[in-house]
Design a protein around this motif. Sequence first.
Motif, PDB file in Angstrom:
ATOM      1  N   MET A   1       0.776  -1.159  -0.170  1.00 28.15           N
ATOM      2  CA  MET A   1      -0.169   0.082   0.046  1.00 28.15           C
ATOM      3  C   MET A   1       0.916   1.416   0.031  1.00 28.15           C
ATOM      4  O   MET A   1       1.751   1.472   0.485  1.00 28.15           O
ATOM      5  CB  MET A   1      -0.775  -0.209   1.265  1.00 28.15           C
ATOM      6  N   THR A   2       0.499   2.254  -0.810  1.00 30.63           N
ATOM      7  CA  THR A   2       1.394   3.618  -0.806  1.00 30.63           C
ATOM      8  C   THR A   2       1.082   4.409   0.668  1.00 30.63           C
ATOM      9  O   THR A   2       0.258   4.126   1.372  1.00 30.63           O
ATOM     10  CB  THR A   2       0.686   4.379  -2.135  1.00 30.63           C
ATOM     11  N   ALA A   3       2.124   5.167   0.667  1.00 28.24           N
ATOM     12  CA  ALA A   3       1.898   6.154   2.027  1.00 28.24           C
ATOM     13  C   ALA A   3       0.611   6.861   2.028  1.00 28.24           C
ATOM     14  O   ALA A   3       0.038   7.011   2.961  1.00 28.24           O
ATOM     15  CB  ALA A   3       3.105   7.074   1.882  1.00 28.24           C
ATOM     16  N   SER A   4       0.185   7.253   0.759  1.00 29.07           N
ATOM     17  CA  SER A   4      -1.209   8.025   0.770  1.00 29.07           C
ATOM     18  C   SER A   4      -2.277   7.322   1.152  1.00 29.07           C
ATOM     19  O   SER A   4      -3.052   7.575   1.847  1.00 29.07           O
ATOM     20  CB  SER A   4      -1.253   8.671  -0.758  1.00 29.07           C
ATOM     21  N   GLY A   5      -2.134   6.054   0.808  1.00 26.36           N
ATOM     22  CA  GLY A   5      -3.303   5.030   1.060  1.00 26.36           C
ATOM     23  C   GLY A   5      -3.413   4.526   2.377  1.00 26.36           C
ATOM     24  O   GLY A   5      -4.465   4.511   3.015  1.00 26.36           O
ATOM     25  N   SER A   8      -4.842   7.506   4.192  1.00 25.98           N
ATOM     26  CA  SER A   8      -6.254   7.866   3.992  1.00 25.98           C
ATOM     27  C   SER A   8      -7.011   6.500   4.849  1.00 25.98           C
ATOM     28  O   SER A   8      -7.969   6.996   5.455  1.00 25.98           O
ATOM     29  CB  SER A   8      -6.423   7.346   2.736  1.00 25.98           C
ATOM     30  N   ASP A   9      -6.488   5.516   5.270  1.00 21.31           N
ATOM     31  CA  ASP A   9      -6.901   4.560   5.921  1.00 21.31           C
ATOM     32  C   ASP A   9      -6.899   5.059   7.429  1.00 21.31           C
ATOM     33  O   ASP A   9      -8.030   4.851   8.227  1.00 21.31           O
ATOM     34  CB  ASP A   9      -6.398   3.294   6.024  1.00 21.31           C
ATOM     35  N   LEU A  10      -5.773   5.617   8.073  1.00 24.03           N
ATOM     36  CA  LEU A  10      -5.803   6.098   9.273  1.00 24.03           C
ATOM     37  C   LEU A  10      -6.721   7.231   9.666  1.00 24.03           C
ATOM     38  O   LEU A  10      -7.410   7.387  10.459  1.00 24.03           O
ATOM     39  CB  LEU A  10      -4.267   6.476   9.525  1.00 24.03           C
ATOM     40  N   ARG A  11      -6.702   7.987   8.492  1.00 25.55           N
ATOM     41  CA  ARG A  11      -7.592   9.403   8.745  1.00 25.55           C
ATOM     42  C   ARG A  11      -9.252   8.795   8.711  1.00 25.55           C
ATOM     43  O   ARG A  11      -9.873   9.405   9.317  1.00 25.55           O
ATOM     44  CB  ARG A  11      -7.481  10.537   7.415  1.00 25.55           C
ATOM     45  N   PHE A  12      -9.445   7.886   7.839  1.00 21.71           N
ATOM     46  CA  PHE A  12     -10.974   7.059   7.758  1.00 21.71           C
ATOM     47  C   PHE A  12     -11.131   6.925   9.285  1.00 21.71           C
ATOM     48  O   PHE A  12     -12.459   7.172   9.841  1.00 21.71           O
ATOM     49  CB  PHE A  12     -11.044   6.092   6.904  1.00 21.71           C
ATOM     50  N   TYR A  13     -10.393   5.858  10.037  1.00 19.61           N
ATOM     51  CA  TYR A  13     -10.975   5.394  11.038  1.00 19.61           C
ATOM     52  C   TYR A  13     -10.680   6.307  12.518  1.00 19.61           C
ATOM     53  O   TYR A  13     -11.355   6.400  13.324  1.00 19.61           O
ATOM     54  CB  TYR A  13      -9.668   4.183  11.607  1.00 19.61           C
ATOM     55  N   THR A 109      -1.267  17.791  10.351  1.00 19.81           N
ATOM     56  CA  THR A 109       0.021  17.181  10.554  1.00 19.81           C
ATOM     57  C   THR A 109       0.301  16.138  10.114  1.00 19.81           C
ATOM     58  O   THR A 109       1.293  15.813   9.174  1.00 19.81           O
ATOM     59  CB  THR A 109       0.103  16.994  12.327  1.00 19.81           C
ATOM     60  N   ILE A 110      -0.926  15.165   9.712  1.00 22.72           N
ATOM     61  CA  ILE A 110      -0.808  14.107   9.267  1.00 22.72           C
ATOM     62  C   ILE A 110      -0.517  14.424   7.494  1.00 22.72           C
ATOM     63  O   ILE A 110       0.271  13.465   7.123  1.00 22.72           O
ATOM     64  CB  ILE A 110      -2.161  13.331   9.384  1.00 22.72           C
ATOM     65  N   GLU A 111      -0.926  15.101   7.327  1.00 24.59           N
ATOM     66  CA  GLU A 111      -1.085  15.692   5.733  1.00 24.59           C
ATOM     67  C   GLU A 111       0.570  16.043   5.349  1.00 24.59           C
ATOM     68  O   GLU A 111       1.198  15.932   4.375  1.00 24.59           O
ATOM     69  CB  GLU A 111      -2.157  16.638   5.277  1.00 24.59           C
ATOM     70  N   ALA A 112       1.014  17.020   6.380  1.00 22.89           N
ATOM     71  CA  ALA A 112       2.262  17.458   6.059  1.00 22.89           C
ATOM     72  C   ALA A 112       3.431  16.789   6.181  1.00 22.89           C
ATOM     73  O   ALA A 112       4.469  16.996   5.434  1.00 22.89           O
ATOM     74  CB  ALA A 112       2.458  18.725   7.014  1.00 22.89           C
ATOM     75  N   GLN A 125       9.179   8.872  29.391  1.00 24.36           N
ATOM     76  CA  GLN A 125      10.360   8.531  30.016  1.00 24.36           C
ATOM     77  C   GLN A 125      11.642   8.889  29.270  1.00 24.36           C
ATOM     78  O   GLN A 125      11.627   8.509  27.843  1.00 24.36           O
ATOM     79  CB  GLN A 125      10.418   7.258  30.453  1.00 24.36           C
ATOM     80  N   ASP A 126      12.593   9.709  29.578  1.00 22.37           N
ATOM     81  CA  ASP A 126      13.708  10.095  28.819  1.00 22.37           C
ATOM     82  C   ASP A 126      14.284   8.650  28.267  1.00 22.37           C
ATOM     83  O   ASP A 126      14.586   7.914  28.766  1.00 22.37           O
ATOM     84  CB  ASP A 126      14.689  10.852  29.622  1.00 22.37           C
ATOM     85  N   GLY A 127      14.707   8.849  27.024  1.00 23.25           N
ATOM     86  CA  GLY A 127      15.362   7.604  26.318  1.00 23.25           C
ATOM     87  C   GLY A 127      14.406   6.954  25.537  1.00 23.25           C
ATOM     88  O   GLY A 127      14.669   5.741  24.778  1.00 23.25           O
ATOM     89  N   LYS A 128      13.028   6.974  26.082  1.00 27.57           N
ATOM     90  CA  LYS A 128      11.992   6.162  25.425  1.00 27.57           C
ATOM     91  C   LYS A 128      10.883   7.085  24.971  1.00 27.57           C
ATOM     92  O   LYS A 128       9.648   6.618  24.896  1.00 27.57           O
ATOM     93  CB  LYS A 128      11.579   4.966  26.531  1.00 27.57           C
ATOM     94  N   ASP A 129      11.133   8.165  24.744  1.00 28.03           N
ATOM     95  CA  ASP A 129      10.126   9.140  24.152  1.00 28.03           C
ATOM     96  C   ASP A 129      10.149   9.644  22.922  1.00 28.03           C
ATOM     97  O   ASP A 129       9.461  10.303  22.278  1.00 28.03           O
ATOM     98  CB  ASP A 129      10.583  10.470  25.054  1.00 28.03           C
ATOM     99  N   GLU A 130      10.769   8.778  21.872  1.00 30.84           N
ATOM    100  CA  GLU A 130      10.661   9.068  20.430  1.00 30.84           C
ATOM    101  C   GLU A 130       9.411   8.067  19.896  1.00 30.84           C
ATOM    102  O   GLU A 130       9.090   6.920  20.441  1.00 30.84           O
ATOM    103  CB  GLU A 130      12.060   8.700  19.794  1.00 30.84           C
ATOM    104  N   VAL A 131       8.716   8.632  19.025  1.00 34.96           N
ATOM    105  CA  VAL A 131       7.553   8.174  18.448  1.00 34.96           C
ATOM    106  C   VAL A 131       7.580   8.310  16.757  1.00 34.96           C
ATOM    107  O   VAL A 131       7.607   9.658  16.497  1.00 34.96           O
ATOM    108  CB  VAL A 131       6.433   8.373  19.089  1.00 34.96           C
ATOM    109  N   THR A 132       7.074   7.492  16.193  1.00 34.23           N
ATOM    110  CA  THR A 132       7.027   7.923  14.718  1.00 34.23           C
ATOM    111  C   THR A 132       5.552   8.530  14.440  1.00 34.23           C
ATOM    112  O   THR A 132       4.587   8.243  15.321  1.00 34.23           O
ATOM    113  CB  THR A 132       6.958   6.600  13.703  1.00 34.23           C
ATOM    114  N   LEU A 133       5.292   9.445  13.378  1.00 30.02           N
ATOM    115  CA  LEU A 133       3.999   9.648  13.197  1.00 30.02           C
ATOM    116  C   LEU A 133       2.925   8.623  13.237  1.00 30.02           C
ATOM    117  O   LEU A 133       1.640   8.645  13.663  1.00 30.02           O
ATOM    118  CB  LEU A 133       3.886  10.568  12.138  1.00 30.02           C
ATOM    119  N   HIS A 134       3.360   7.459  12.420  1.00 29.63           N
ATOM    120  CA  HIS A 134       2.385   6.444  12.294  1.00 29.63           C
ATOM    121  C   HIS A 134       2.120   5.983  13.591  1.00 29.63           C
ATOM    122  O   HIS A 134       0.734   5.802  13.783  1.00 29.63           O
ATOM    123  CB  HIS A 134       3.027   5.436  11.296  1.00 29.63           C
TER     124      HIS A 134
END
Length: 205
Positions: A1-5, A8-13, A109-112, A125-134
Amino acid sequence: MTASGTKSDLRFYLQSARDALLWKLDGVAEYDVRRPLTPTGTNLLGLVKHAAGVELGYLGDVFGRPHGDPLPWLADGAEPNGDMWATADESRESVVALYRRAWAHADATIEALPLETVGRVPWWQDGKDEVTLHHAVVRVIADTQRHAGHADVLRELMDGAVGMREDNTALPSSDPAWWEAYRERLEGAARQAAEREGGRPAVSP
């Protein structure tokens, strides 16, 4: 699935969960939309206020995209659980408007940003505080759906109104007699199971 697809799924739900949560406020009196309906104070308008803060945090601040809305209930030293209820001075309209602004900010944010964009969660917690947008979007969907479920139960206990969304209740019947018979069947099954285990139902219906 493409990133845009995928987006789109994430935005729908995400939007489905938002709409379901907000719909549960429709037709509810001012007192009822705010009053605590569980021992821990869960209430309809508080769920919406909380959901707004979650979106503005995880899909705004975490990715360096401040929203500009003051959220005093989330500030350092704020009263615990201040995001889970609306004060008498906070109108229903202002809470709903905040939530809708949170939607727009989160959607932007999701779009950009690419879904692989890494943000930092300052309350983790420091050191465990990173997260992807997904990851952040999935987390917000899960949180919003959870609270939409809370709202489902609160509204049914309040006035009997049920359903997944306005155009699709996702229920097998709208006949009160059907539901009464269904509930009696469940009650009977529960009592039979308790008796089989040598116990008795703790609470009478």
